[in-house]
Each structure stands twice: as structure tokens, then as C-alpha cells.
Design an enzyme around this catalytic site. Structure first.
Site, short mmCIF file in Angstrom:
data_model
loop_
_atom_site.label_atom_id
_atom_site.label_comp_id
_atom_site.label_asym_id
_atom_site.label_seq_id
_atom_site.Cartn_x
_atom_site.Cartn_y
_atom_site.Cartn_z
NE ARG A 42 131.64 6.26 137.54
CZ ARG A 42 130.19 6.64 137.00
NH1 ARG A 42 129.54 5.54 137.47
NH2 ARG A 42 130.22 7.63 136.41
CE LYS B 266 132.50 10.23 139.90
NZ LYS B 266 133.61 10.93 139.00
CG HIS C 255 138.74 5.27 135.04
ND1 HIS C 255 137.96 5.00 135.40
CD2 HIS C 255 138.57 6.43 134.23
CE1 HIS C 255 136.58 5.97 135.30
NE2 HIS C 255 137.34 6.61 134.53
NE ARG D 143 133.44 5.34 133.40
CZ ARG D 143 132.06 5.31 133.53
NH1 ARG D 143 131.61 3.91 133.60
NH2 ARG D 143 131.35 6.25 133.92
CG HIS E 242 129.22 9.74 131.69
ND1 HIS E 242 129.76 9.57 130.59
CD2 HIS E 242 130.30 9.07 132.49
CE1 HIS E 242 130.85 9.35 130.47
NE2 HIS E 242 131.23 8.83 131.68
CE1 TYR F 245 135.96 7.93 127.85
CE2 TYR F 245 133.72 8.72 128.13
CZ TYR F 245 134.57 8.15 128.70
OH TYR F 245 134.96 7.48 129.93
#
Length: 308
Positions: free
Chosen positions: A142, A167, A242, A245, A276, A285
Site C-alpha cells: 500500500r 492497515k 493504488h 497494487r 489482506h 482479483y
């Protein structure tokens, strides 16, 4: 200071002690408490929360929905202490589903971005943005994680990069390819020549010797996108930081499918590498690129055909 102001401070302190950063809530809730004070309210009502969340009137629905969601969490906390506080219903001001379509960068796109980044004025600025973009592209980090990287977070002896307090406050370790380590070492040499006595522990520094600012990075990246000639593919598919990523994740999955590997068995590895919290975020994805979706469908058809 009103009782709601005190309650806001208590709520933020409690949640942050549990590991939540609450950047938006830390800005919005004091404003809500001041609004309630001007209205002469000492408790939260659904009507009060809705009126505050709807300001200003010209903002998009997603803006109002996020503001109300912040108050809803605060109201839920207060309601457990004092039932006079109302919790706004969850179906009021719902957030529209408008997830952007990932802009998947081709190798030529990335090469163009790196070329214009290196051409930025000043040896440090060009090296900083070229190395930062390259690191994002090959690790899927990120943007905030890369900006927050300190020099001490790189273990050169084993080629390991440590993402600290990513995160949701989680940390993880990323193994780097030797070519990535070479690029980072080259950048470090440039930075040392420019700043022999660093003002910050940050790995990536500005021309002022400070840690990079997210808004400055975004502004510079958009300028680089224009210089590289990367145009939007649709109203919802525009080149963003972003999306580096997203491109990393899709490229990894495409490589696994083309190599005939068991993607499902490796999905947890990609989830962990990306940081994640839920594998469902990684499975998303599979629908992000038509080519990837086609490969997944082809694999499913073959497996169905092998069933007795």
C-alpha cells in the site's frame, strides 16, 4: 467542553488502544460534538446524526454515508452506557456500490512512468519517485506502507522488508527479489549523498529531508501519469497509485494460472503477502481482469470435465 466532547475523547482513546487508527473519526467526531453543542443537544438522536451527516448538501452520497457511519459507531458505544443515545439505523444513507475498475498497468505503462519519474528535477526527487513506484509495482505494498517505511525496516542480509503497523495495525514481512534490493541500495546511496545527516528515520525522503507526504505523492504521481501519456480507459478506470497494487496481485495470479499451478492452494500466500485480513479480498482479483477470469473459468471447466 460538553459531555459529548469528553465522550468523543474517551471513545477514540478506547478504540485506539485496541489498535484502530481512526484517522477520519478523529477529525469528524469532534466536529459532530461541536454541532450537537450548537444545537443544544446533550445526547445523540437519529435526527441529529442525519442532519450533521448530510452537510454540506452538495456532497456525494458516499460522503454522507461515511459521515453517518462514523457517528453510528460512536452512538453504539454511548448507547451501551446510556440508553438515551439513539443509534442511527443502518439503512439510512446507504453507501452506493461504486468500486473503481482497476487500471492494470502494462509493462510499457510502468516503463513510461519510471522514465518520466527519473527525469524529475533534482537527483533525489527523481530517484525517490522512480524507486517508490518501482517498489509498489513489484511488492504490491500500500502507498501508506511504503511512505511509512523506515531505514531500519530493511534487513539487507536476508533481503527482507518489514511492514510495520500496516492497515488495521498489522505487520508483515516481505521477501524481496535481488534486483529489488539492488534498486533500493542504489536509492540509498543517492539519499546519503543528499542527506548525510538525515532529519527523519524514513527510507523515502523529500527534497526537504522529511518523510514523504501522501498528498504530495498523489499530486506528483498524477503529474507523472499525464507526462507518460496514460489516459483513462473509462470514467471508472483511471490510473491511480493504488492500481500498482492491483496490477501486482493480478500479475501474480496470471503467472500461477499460466504455469498450471494450484491457485487455490496458494491464495493464502498472496493474501498474507498483500496484508489482506480476509481471503475474500484477494479472491476479488479473480474478476478484476478479463484474461484472469477466462483462465479461472477454463480451469473450472477442465476440472468439471474430469469429474466421474
Amino acid at each position: 467542553m460538553s459531555g459529548l466532547h469528553d465522550a468523543v475523547e474517551d471513545y477514540l482513546a478506547m478504540r485506539r488502544a485496541l489498535g484502530f487508527k481512526l484517522v477520519a473519526a478523529g477529525q469528524l467526531l469532534p466536529d459532530f460534538a461541536a454541532y450537537a453543542e450548537r444545537r443544544g443537544a446533550s445526547t445523540i438522536s437519529a435526527e441529529l446524526a442525519l442532519a450533521w451527516a448530510s452537510q454540506p448538501a452538495d456532497r456525494q452520497p458516499i460522503w454522507r454515508s461515511k459521515r453517518l457511519a462514523v457517528v453510528r459507531g460512536f452512538a453504539r458505544y454511548l448507547h451501551a452506557i446510556d440508553a438515551r443515545h439513539e443509534v442511527p439505523p443502518a439503512d439510512v444513507l446507504p453507501a452506493p456500490k461504486c468500486r473503481a475498475t482497476p487500471y492494470l498497468y502494462a509493462e510499457a505503462d510502468l516503463a513510461g512512468l519510471l522514465e518520466v519519474a527519473r527525469a524529475l528535477p533534482g537527483p533525489l526527487r527523481g530517484a525517490t519517485y522512480a524507486t517508490l513506484i518501482g517498489l509498489l509495482a513489484v511488492t504490491g505494498m500500500r502507498v501508506g506502507e511504503a511512505i511509512g517505511l523506515d531505514r531500519a525496516d530493511l534487513d539487507w542480509s536476508v533481503g527482507l522488508l518489514i511492514v510495520r503497523q500496516g492497515k488495521f495495525g498489522k505487520s508483515r514481512e516481505l521477501l524481496l527479489h535481488p534486483s529489488t534490493l539492488d534498486a533500493l541500495r542504489a536509492y540509498e546511496r543517492v539519499r546519503r549523498r543528499c542527506w548525510q545527516r538525515p532529519m527523519t528515520p524514513a527510507f523515502f525522503t523529500s527534497t526537504r529531508g522529511t518523510r514523504l507526504c501522501y498528498s504530495d505523492v498523489q499530486h506528483t504521481f498524477h503529474a507523472l501519469v499525464r507526462q507518460a501519456g496514460l489516459a483513462p480507459r473509462s470514467a471508472r478506470c483511471r490510473p491511480r497509485l493504488h492500481d500498482l497494487r492491483h496490477t501486482f496481485a493480478v500479475s501474480t495470479l496470471l503467472g500461477w494460472y499460466r504455469a498450471g499451478l494450484d491457485v487455490e492452494a496458494r491464495m493464502h500466500l498472496l493474501s498474507t503477502y498483500l496484508g489482506h485480513t480476509d481471503p475474500a479480498h484477494t479472491y476479488w482479483y479473480l474478476s478484476a481482469a478479463p484474461e484472469l477470469l477466462a483462465l479461472a473459468a477454463e480451469r473450472l471447466e477442465r476440472s468439471m470435465g474430469e469429474l466421474p
